[in-house]
Design a protein around this motif. Sequence first.
Motif: not given
Length: 161
Positions: A37-66
Amino acid sequence: MSIPLRQYGADDRAPDGRTPRRCRVLWDRGAASPAEGRRAASGFLSELQKSGHAALPDRVVGDVRLVVSELVTNALRHAPGACALQVDLSRDGRAVRVAVQDPSSRAPRIQPPDARRIGGHGLELVRAVSRSVTVRPSPYGKQVTAEIALSQPTDTDAAPG
């Protein structure tokens, strides 16, 4: 048998054709994995950023994974059976939504604080890092959804005191 179905197909993209709308993972009975599940979420967040969405703070990435870890773990521990994870961008575009569906109709409950207790703090953690947590019944059990804000309010956003 594990059926991780990550869907980043055209039907899972926003109208602009670039921005991913969601990532879904479905597991058969007993095959769910917080790590997957964490891998899938990380992949989604990575795709989101590649698509032009603003860079996500490390805190957000960590909180989503948690949140993914805690909600999938709770589903495994308290509602064994098939379950599903969906990670997407909220309608207002200001939060990432993490939804876990499991076969139990029993709503999760936060236990009273007890620093000596081992375990039982997952939902507390989820609520602490989320702007909202909702539980709603579904035809197959329940769905727990947490929204993690993409940015924290700054000092200038705070109400005057």
